[in-house]
Design an enzyme around this catalytic site. Structure first.
Site, PDB file in Angstrom:
ATOM      1  N   LEU A 153       0.816  -1.302  -0.003  1.00 41.66           N
ATOM      2  CA  LEU A 153      -0.124   0.076  -0.021  1.00 41.66           C
ATOM      3  C   LEU A 153       0.989   1.129  -0.025  1.00 41.66           C
ATOM      4  O   LEU A 153       0.655   2.053   1.220  1.00 41.66           O
ATOM      5  CB  LEU A 153      -1.003   0.048   1.211  1.00 41.66           C
ATOM      6  N   ARG A 234       6.412  -5.367 -10.614  1.00 44.70           N
ATOM      7  CA  ARG A 234       7.406  -6.145 -11.489  1.00 44.70           C
ATOM      8  C   ARG A 234       7.158  -7.444 -11.624  1.00 44.70           C
ATOM      9  O   ARG A 234       6.916  -8.163 -10.572  1.00 44.70           O
ATOM     10  CB  ARG A 234       8.891  -5.692 -10.768  1.00 44.70           C
ATOM     11  N   GLU A 263      10.834  -9.817 -20.166  1.00 45.52           N
ATOM     12  CA  GLU A 263      10.172  -8.885 -21.030  1.00 45.52           C
ATOM     13  C   GLU A 263      11.296  -8.134 -22.114  1.00 45.52           C
ATOM     14  O   GLU A 263      12.132  -7.662 -21.706  1.00 45.52           O
ATOM     15  CB  GLU A 263       9.250  -7.915 -20.502  1.00 45.52           C
ATOM     16  N   HIS A 281       3.720  -3.763 -20.803  1.00 47.60           N
ATOM     17  CA  HIS A 281       4.407  -2.842 -19.451  1.00 47.60           C
ATOM     18  C   HIS A 281       4.285  -1.506 -19.984  1.00 47.60           C
ATOM     19  O   HIS A 281       5.144  -0.567 -20.211  1.00 47.60           O
ATOM     20  CB  HIS A 281       5.941  -3.131 -19.646  1.00 47.60           C
TER      21      HIS A 281
END
Ligand code: 8YV
Length: 315
Positions: A153, A234, A263, A281
């Site tokens: 959070l 991530r 990626e 992304h």
């Protein structure tokens, strides 16, 4: 005065390149046929690196640049920068927090909606004639009023939670400590218990060695065959092998992912699955945010070379 030399690790939008080239001699690593030779040839003059969140700066690159003073990251995540290598040499590192928070949260929530309501399949249903030929589209699961878990959070997680309140969701979160600003949200410290609580689990943690595979097989199985995992942080925060196995074996209902190991070359097993929404992304990928990120990268560099306080330092 001559322009300072900077190494650009990966491409930036043209509008940023124009601005950078006005102030600096820009060495574009991504255009070099032989990257090692390119770095060797320019190492004597390079004083700054401009990079992107997912590209970072490795220990090898840092070691190869004896005149390096600052690494400016276009992105909030700096997990791909070798901070120890930078710290040992007194090299400053900056990132682009805050300016991208709302867009990243928007995309996370959009991914939940799109995936839960089957909107990609529904689009195909219209375009390929299935609507006319077969009739009603299969029923999907609702979003509003259900249970959400937010793992991490921080700024982005908080904005995700704020948006979810608009869907009257029952929101719980996990973080290293309970947050005073988490109004109306339940704190569940253990990620497994958080996942057990949630229909939708958002991964919004800043990635580090400590959070690697925090979403492991146990968390994924606790989310369960009806649950959805949404990752806008991530890939390293999730055990991707465990995720793929759970999606393939029906132990996890579905996933909506903006980030992947290796990626942009992702594990082909993802593409064979129908219960995964894949995104390239681009959670921070709006014109407005990317312009603000580019400006912040330049403001940090300019402050450094002027001997002024850095606007958004990491170290
Ligand atoms: C990328 C990001 O930097 O903010 C981050 O940490 O990963 C992104 O904003 C962006 O995709 C540019 O490559």
């Amino acid at each position: 005065m001559s322009k300072p030399d900077i190494l650009l690790i990966g491409p930036y939008p043209e509008w940023d390149l124009v601005e950078l080239e006005a102030q600096y001699t820009v060495h574009k690593l991504y255009e070099a046929a032989d990257r090692d030779a390119f770095i060797r040839d320019n190492a004597a003059t390079i004083r700054a690196i401009a990079t992107r969140g997912e590209l970072g700066a490795s220990a090898e690159i840092i070691a190869a640049l004896p005149k390096l003073e600052i690494i400016s990251v276009y992105g909030v995540g700096f997990d791909a920068v070798n901070l120890d290598a930078a710290r040992n040499r007194g090299i400053r590192v900056t990132n682009t927090p805050d300016v991208l928070t709302n867009d990243v949260a928007d995309l996370g929530v959009a991914m939940m909606l799109v995936q839960s309501r089957g909107m990609i399949g529904a689009e195909t249903w219209v375009r390929d004639g299935s609507w006319e030929a077969k009739g009603l589209y299969p029923l999907k699961r609702r979003v509003w009023g259900r249970k959400a878990g937010v793992l991490g959070l921080g700024r982005i997680g908080f904005e995700v939670a704020k948006r979810l309140k608009g869907f009257d969701m029952d929101i719980a979160y996990s973080d290293v400590t309970e947050k005073s600003y988490a109004d109306g949200m339940t704190y569940i410290a253990d990620p497994v218990e958080l996942a057990r609580h949630a229909d939708f689990l958002f991964v919004t943690l800043a990635a580090s060695a400590a959070t690697r595979h925090i979403v492991n097989a146990k968390v994924i199985e606790a989310l369960g065959p009806e649950g959805m995992l949404i990752n806008i942080s991530r890939a390293s925060n999730i055990d991707e092998d465990a995720l793929l196995a759970a999606l393939e074996g029906g132990k996890l209902g579905s996933a909506a992912l903006d980030v992947f190991e290796g990626e942009p070359k992702l594990n082909p097993r993802f593409l064979a699955l129908e219960n995964v929404l894949v995104q390239p992304h681009h959670a921070s990928g709006t014109v407005e945010t990317r312009k603000a990120m580019g400006k912040l990268v330049r403001d940090n560099l300019a402050a450094h070379f002027a001997g002024a306080t850095l606007p958004t330092p990491v170290i």
